[in-house]
Design a protein around this motif. Structure first.
Motif, PDB file in Angstrom:
ATOM      1  N   GLN A  14     -10.199  34.468 -22.810  1.00 29.34           N
ATOM      2  CA  GLN A  14      -9.907  35.253 -24.004  1.00 29.34           C
ATOM      3  C   GLN A  14      -8.559  34.915 -24.623  1.00 29.34           C
ATOM      4  OE1 GLN A  14     -12.269  36.920 -25.360  1.00 29.34           O
ATOM      5  NE2 GLN A  14     -13.550  36.438 -23.594  1.00 29.34           N
ATOM      6  N   ARG A  15      -7.757  34.145 -23.894  1.00 25.89           N
ATOM      7  CA  ARG A  15      -6.381  33.949 -24.322  1.00 25.89           C
ATOM      8  C   ARG A  15      -6.296  32.830 -25.371  1.00 25.89           C
ATOM      9  NH1 ARG A  15      -1.540  31.703 -22.198  1.00 25.89           N
ATOM     10  NH2 ARG A  15      -2.597  30.557 -20.534  1.00 25.89           N
ATOM     11  N   LEU A  16      -5.638  33.120 -26.479  1.00 22.12           N
ATOM     12  CA  LEU A  16      -5.420  32.070 -27.481  1.00 22.12           C
ATOM     13  C   LEU A  16      -4.160  31.302 -27.111  1.00 22.12           C
ATOM     14  CD1 LEU A  16      -6.303  30.811 -30.216  1.00 22.12           C
ATOM     15  CD2 LEU A  16      -4.623  32.339 -31.299  1.00 22.12           C
ATOM     16  N   SER A  18      -1.078  28.668 -27.671  1.00 22.16           N
ATOM     17  CA  SER A  18      -0.296  28.120 -28.787  1.00 22.16           C
ATOM     18  C   SER A  18      -0.710  26.655 -28.938  1.00 22.16           C
ATOM     19  CB  SER A  18       1.198  28.206 -28.464  1.00 22.16           C
ATOM     20  OG  SER A  18       1.479  27.324 -27.383  1.00 22.16           O
ATOM     21  N   LEU A  22      -2.087  24.313 -25.980  1.00 25.56           N
ATOM     22  CA  LEU A  22      -3.396  23.650 -26.065  1.00 25.56           C
ATOM     23  C   LEU A  22      -3.220  22.159 -25.778  1.00 25.56           C
ATOM     24  CD1 LEU A  22      -6.411  23.519 -26.723  1.00 25.56           C
ATOM     25  CD2 LEU A  22      -5.808  23.325 -29.155  1.00 25.56           C
ATOM     26  N   LYS A 206      -5.377  20.616 -32.885  1.00 29.33           N
ATOM     27  CA  LYS A 206      -4.401  21.704 -32.761  1.00 29.33           C
ATOM     28  C   LYS A 206      -4.470  22.636 -33.978  1.00 29.33           C
ATOM     29  CE  LYS A 206      -0.212  20.296 -31.116  1.00 29.33           C
ATOM     30  NZ  LYS A 206       0.865  19.291 -30.909  1.00 29.33           N
ATOM     31  N   THR A 210      -8.665  27.358 -33.541  1.00 32.72           N
ATOM     32  CA  THR A 210      -7.853  28.538 -33.840  1.00 32.72           C
ATOM     33  C   THR A 210      -8.311  29.795 -33.105  1.00 32.72           C
ATOM     34  OG1 THR A 210      -9.270  28.786 -35.750  1.00 32.72           O
ATOM     35  CG2 THR A 210      -7.088  27.778 -36.121  1.00 32.72           C
ATOM     36  N   THR A 211      -9.331  29.684 -32.277  1.00 37.89           N
ATOM     37  CA  THR A 211      -9.762  30.834 -31.481  1.00 37.89           C
ATOM     38  C   THR A 211      -9.890  30.370 -30.026  1.00 37.89           C
ATOM     39  OG1 THR A 211     -12.137  30.368 -31.617  1.00 37.89           O
ATOM     40  CG2 THR A 211     -11.179  31.681 -33.427  1.00 37.89           C
ATOM     41  N   PRO A 212      -9.875  31.304 -29.078  1.00 40.19           N
ATOM     42  CA  PRO A 212     -10.051  30.881 -27.675  1.00 40.19           C
ATOM     43  C   PRO A 212     -11.352  30.104 -27.489  1.00 40.19           C
ATOM     44  CG  PRO A 212      -9.291  33.151 -27.770  1.00 40.19           C
ATOM     45  CD  PRO A 212      -9.578  32.748 -29.194  1.00 40.19           C
ATOM     46  N   GLN A 215     -10.937  26.588 -28.787  1.00 38.31           N
ATOM     47  CA  GLN A 215     -10.059  25.827 -27.885  1.00 38.31           C
ATOM     48  C   GLN A 215     -10.821  25.400 -26.631  1.00 38.31           C
ATOM     49  OE1 GLN A 215      -6.567  28.358 -27.340  1.00 38.31           O
ATOM     50  NE2 GLN A 215      -5.632  27.529 -29.216  1.00 38.31           N
ATOM     51  N   ARG A 216     -11.644  26.309 -26.137  1.00 33.87           N
ATOM     52  CA  ARG A 216     -12.453  25.940 -24.953  1.00 33.87           C
ATOM     53  C   ARG A 216     -13.413  24.805 -25.290  1.00 33.87           C
ATOM     54  NH1 ARG A 216     -13.153  31.254 -24.266  1.00 33.87           N
ATOM     55  NH2 ARG A 216     -15.368  31.165 -24.782  1.00 33.87           N
TER      56      ARG A 216
END
Ligand code: PQQ
Length: 361
Positions: A14-16, A18, A22, A206, A210-212, A215-216
């Motif tokens: 759940q963590r975004l 930076s 990332l 990057k 912009t969301t967890p 990013q995953r």
């Protein structure tokens, strides 16, 4: 389908991150999974492979090179932004060149020819391992089917390639006498192209992850791509190093090559070996049993030749004292065969070794 990828720990999902975190997470994936860590690359760079194993690498890697522009055309087809396409299309130009005889694919063909392959054989892709094809094709399918972010993130292995390329070029030049700077010219251009491409792709990821969840996805895409590279080396190792199980239809040593020039023996000053000559191994060449591969090899400076049982029987008697005719008589007694017939066979074999400069008279 994402279930196929490793799931991050629950508190991470759940963590975004930076943009910097990332990037650090992406670099960490490379540090653990990039193909510089693969045993096949370690052997390649350290000069531990024989010429045929290097050939297998060059041949299979050709398929990767040839499909990279196909992959990039698929990425390009996902882009609705002209500015983005203008940047990305350079990758296709880099590999295809602006005119015949130019570009990365052409330079890879030169590399394959440099290790002895006939160009048409390489172009046919007939001898490549099925596993190479599966891995590379999976990359093309991935970028066609996934989001643009994932497609771009999957190219991020290039962040790590300049280091491996420098290590490879230095190691191969030092350790293999059949490799020249010319043969490896492919890599010169990559040293500037790869960082340029990787910087662009990293900035894009990057900015757009912009969301967890996004990013995953980017991290999973890079993991997937590391696996595309890793599995190709697994397949090479299995087929050509240990256990050495070459699948049906894949390249076998001795095929697909340009015949060596018959004048080499003369040029090397060894001369033709006749029945009355006393052959010997030149200084620095040894007959050895390779424990890993469980076979006899002829070990020359920076080169290794695989030997069949007949060659081992003959070379065990090559001591710089016995003539070819005497070796034939000794073997005739051991195998209850006509020494004259054996002599003819031995001469072909010994002259072949002389051509390769691992035998002299
Ligand atoms: O020599 C290498 O180890 C290496 C690695 C990679 C990579 O990391 O994907 C590429 C290349 N080379 C390369 O030459 C190349 O053209 C290339 C394109 C791509 C890509 O994913 O678009 N990776 C790579």
């Amino acid at each position: 389908m994402t279930a196929a990828f490793p799931t991050p720990a629950a508190d991470e999902t759940q963590r975004l991150l930076s943009p910097e975190d990332l990037e650090a997470a992406l670099r960490d994936i490379g540090a653990r999974r990039y193909h510089n860590l693969h045993p096949f690359h370690r052997l390649l760079h350290d000069g531990k492979l024989n010429k045929d194993q290097v050939r297998a690498w060059a041949l299979n890697r050709y398929y990767y090179q040839a499909m990279i522009p196909v992959k990039d055309a698929a990425v390009l087809a996902r882009m609705t932004d002209a500015a983005l396409r203008r940047v990305w299309r350079q990758r296709i130009v880099d590999h295809d060149g602006d005119h015949p005889g130019d570009g990365g694919i052409e330079r890879w063909l030169k590399l394959a020819e440099g290790v002895g392959f006939a160009r048409d054989y390489v172009l046919s892709t007939k001898g490549i391992l099925s596993a190479t094809r599966f891995s590379v094709d999976a990359y093309v399918h991935f970028v066609s089917e996934r989001s643009l972010l994932e497609a771009i993130a999957s190219s991020l292995t290039e962040m790590f390639s300049p280091t491996i390329i420098s290590e490879r070029v230095a190691g191969m030049l030092k350790n293999y006498d059949f490799i020249t700077r010319d043969t490896l010219a492919y890599f010169d251009k990559r040293l500037t192209q790869a960082p340029r491409d990787a910087d662009f792709a990293l900035d894009y990821v990057k900015q757009h992850a912009t969301t967890p969840a996004l990013q995953r996805q980017a991290m999973a895409a890079l993991t997937f791509k590391c696996n595309v590279l890793w599995t190709q080396l697994d397949a090479l190792y299995f087929a050509y190093v240990a256990p050495g199980m070459i699948p049906p239809d894949a390249w076998t040593p001795g095929t697909g090559l340009v015949p060596e020039a018959p004048a080499v023996a003369q040029a090397a000053g060894t001369g033709r070996i006749e029945a009355g000559h006393t052959p010997r191994l030149p200084r620095g060449v040894r007959l050895r049993f390779d424990e890993t591969r469980q076979k006899h090899v002829l070990l020359a400076p920076e080169r290794t030749f695989d030997l069949d049982d007949n060659a081992v029987a003959v070379l065990s008697l090559v001591d710089g004292q016995r003539t070819v005719a005497e070796i034939a008589v000794a073997l005739g007694q051991t195998y209850a065969a006509d020494p004259k017939v054996i002599e003819g066979d031995i001469l072909v074999m010994l002259n072949d070794l002389a051509t390769k400069r691992v035998l002299e008279r």
